[in-house]
Design a protein around this motif. Structure first.
Motif, PDB file in Angstrom:
ATOM      1  N   LEU A 225      11.434  -0.129   5.797  1.00  0.00           N
ATOM      2  CA  LEU A 225      11.908   0.253   6.742  1.00  0.00           C
ATOM      3  C   LEU A 225      10.848   1.735   6.604  1.00  0.00           C
ATOM      4  CD1 LEU A 225      15.398   0.480   5.428  1.00  0.00           C
ATOM      5  CD2 LEU A 225      14.960  -1.307   6.678  1.00  0.00           C
ATOM      6  N   GLU A 226      10.940   1.750   8.466  1.00  0.00           N
ATOM      7  CA  GLU A 226       9.979   3.324   8.944  1.00  0.00           C
ATOM      8  C   GLU A 226      11.095   4.232   7.701  1.00  0.00           C
ATOM      9  OE1 GLU A 226      11.250   4.886  13.124  1.00  0.00           O
ATOM     10  OE2 GLU A 226      12.435   3.474  13.315  1.00  0.00           O
ATOM     11  N   GLY A 227       9.925   5.122   7.918  1.00  0.00           N
ATOM     12  CA  GLY A 227      10.915   6.299   7.856  1.00  0.00           C
ATOM     13  C   GLY A 227      11.491   7.522   8.849  1.00  0.00           C
ATOM     14  N   ILE A 228      12.492   8.226   8.738  1.00  0.00           N
ATOM     15  CA  ILE A 228      13.029   8.969   9.600  1.00  0.00           C
ATOM     16  C   ILE A 228      12.882  10.052   9.030  1.00  0.00           C
ATOM     17  CG2 ILE A 228      15.307   9.547  10.880  1.00  0.00           C
ATOM     18  CD1 ILE A 228      13.553   6.312  11.429  1.00  0.00           C
TER      19      ILE A 228
ATOM     20  N   GLY B  23      -1.334   7.192   5.414  1.00  0.00           N
ATOM     21  CA  GLY B  23       0.008   8.017   5.635  1.00  0.00           C
ATOM     22  C   GLY B  23       1.511   8.810   5.882  1.00  0.00           C
ATOM     23  N   ARG B  24       1.991   7.390   6.653  1.00  0.00           N
ATOM     24  CA  ARG B  24       2.998   7.511   7.492  1.00  0.00           C
ATOM     25  C   ARG B  24       4.094   7.477   6.819  1.00  0.00           C
ATOM     26  NH1 ARG B  24       1.085   2.768  11.368  1.00  0.00           N
ATOM     27  NH2 ARG B  24       0.877   1.857   9.029  1.00  0.00           N
ATOM     28  N   SER B  25       5.291   8.092   6.960  1.00  0.00           N
ATOM     29  CA  SER B  25       6.588   7.651   6.267  1.00  0.00           C
ATOM     30  C   SER B  25       7.335   6.637   5.693  1.00  0.00           C
ATOM     31  CB  SER B  25       7.539   9.120   6.633  1.00  0.00           C
ATOM     32  OG  SER B  25       8.848   9.120   5.584  1.00  0.00           O
TER      33      SER B  25
ATOM     34  N   GLY C 218       0.478  -1.127  -0.331  1.00  0.00           N
ATOM     35  CA  GLY C 218       0.149  -0.100   0.658  1.00  0.00           C
ATOM     36  C   GLY C 218       0.783   0.811   0.003  1.00  0.00           C
ATOM     37  N   LEU C 219       2.116   0.921  -0.980  1.00  0.00           N
ATOM     38  CA  LEU C 219       2.484   2.006  -0.550  1.00  0.00           C
ATOM     39  C   LEU C 219       2.476   3.275  -2.148  1.00  0.00           C
ATOM     40  CD1 LEU C 219       6.171   0.139  -0.413  1.00  0.00           C
ATOM     41  CD2 LEU C 219       3.765   1.116   1.232  1.00  0.00           C
ATOM     42  N   ARG C 220       2.667   4.515  -1.471  1.00  0.00           N
ATOM     43  CA  ARG C 220       2.670   5.538  -3.004  1.00  0.00           C
ATOM     44  C   ARG C 220       4.163   5.898  -3.025  1.00  0.00           C
ATOM     45  NH1 ARG C 220       1.578  11.385  -2.852  1.00  0.00           N
ATOM     46  NH2 ARG C 220       1.138  11.806  -0.674  1.00  0.00           N
ATOM     47  N   LEU C 221       4.886   6.150  -3.772  1.00  0.00           N
ATOM     48  CA  LEU C 221       6.362   6.835  -4.004  1.00  0.00           C
ATOM     49  C   LEU C 221       6.600   8.029  -4.508  1.00  0.00           C
ATOM     50  CD1 LEU C 221       6.093   3.203  -4.514  1.00  0.00           C
ATOM     51  CD2 LEU C 221       8.481   4.160  -6.037  1.00  0.00           C
TER      52      LEU C 221
END
Length: 296
Positions: free
Chosen positions: A107-110, A62-64, A40-43
């Protein structure tokens, strides 16, 4: 949507992996599309990567998040395995999921994710020390990771290949590069053995905001001397005209048990590798001169 791969990224991967990577590059758009649907990604954008392609994304909430792909399954597998062992370490990026058949990790977005080298602020030595302690807390024996010597041998062989035919030939004697490789190989089979990050420089440490602080990304994990992970930080004062002693003095109060002599030895062995990118661009400087003087 960001371009999945462009000519510059393709050329970089060919330089790293050889011409055989071309087919992987051709198939990458379809692989990314499949993984984006699965997770479920939006690049949003791409960022440079030495061993593949990295994309900054949003998930369905909507999470990074960050999607990384590499043509070598072993690279993705080692990263995923290491991040699972470091799970819960506040100074290490979190693994969300992986598809090792696709050479992919999620990975989690920082956020904001600024590279430490670009912050323009004082080095957060206490946080660096905490990071090094967290990384070194996973002792050997651990199955599934290559020995550090294997990684060191590869790095110096790749560096010699990149040295050949470049401007670096005018500044860095081949025998100096090879002596450094021999010294690094000696160090790689000694010291306190544990799980190491293996590529822990300021570009691989991101700022996660005032609450999270610094976070390490992009491990090239192996089993070996834990002193190696401190080396790039001890170089920082040298870049500003200082010495290795300055770097060791800044770091030592914040690391539980810093083996200063082994860190110094690693710095001396790795100095040519730190200088090499600038020398390949024919951009010697007072910093590269200091690095070459400390080489074995």
């Amino acid at each position: 949507m960001t371009a999945v791969i462009d000519d510059a990224a393709r050329a970089h991967l060919v330089d790293r992996f050889g011409q055989g990577v071309a087919s992987w590059c051709d198939e990458l758009p379809s692989v990314v599309a499949r993984l984006s649907e699965r997770w479920g990604l939006r690049l949003l954008s791409s960022v440079p990567g030495n061993t593949g392609r990295t994309f900054l994304c949003e998930d369905a909430d909507g999470r990074s998040v960050v999607l990384k792909l590499t043509p070598e399954r072993d690279i993705a597998e080692a990263e995923a395995s290491a991040l699972r062992l470091w799970q819960g370490c506040s100074r290490v990026v979190g693994l969300i999921d992986a598809d090792l058949d696709a050479g992919a990790v999620l990975l989690e977005g920082i956020v904001p994710g600024t590279q430490l080298r670009e912050l323009g602020a004082a080095v957060p030595w206490a946080e660096i020390g905490e990071l090094l302690d967290q990384l070194a807390a996973i002792p050997a024996p651990i199955a599934g990771f290559p020995p550090l010597l294997e990684r060191i041998t590869f790095i110096y062989e790749l560096s010699e290949r990149r040295w050949r035919g470049s401007a670096a030939e005018r500044h860095l004697p081949l025998d100096t590069l090879r002596r450094s490789a021999d010294r690094a190989a000696e160090l790689a089979v000694g010291g306190r053995v544990g799980l190491i990050h293996g590529d822990l420089h300021p570009a691989n440490v991101l700022y996660g905001g005032p609450e999270r602080g610094i976070v390490a990304i992009d491990p090239r994990a192996s089993l070996g001397d834990t002193a190696l992970d401190a080396a790039d930080w001890v170089f920082l004062p040298v870049a500003e005209g200082g010495t290795l002693d300055d770097g060791l003095a800044a770091l030592a109060p914040h690391v539980r048990s810093l083996d200063a002599e082994r860190v110094r030895a690693w710095c001396e062995a790795l100095a040519v590798l730190v200088a090499l990118p600038s020398l390949r661009r024919d951009q010697p400087s007072p910093f590269t001169e200091r690095l070459l003087r400390m080489a074995p």
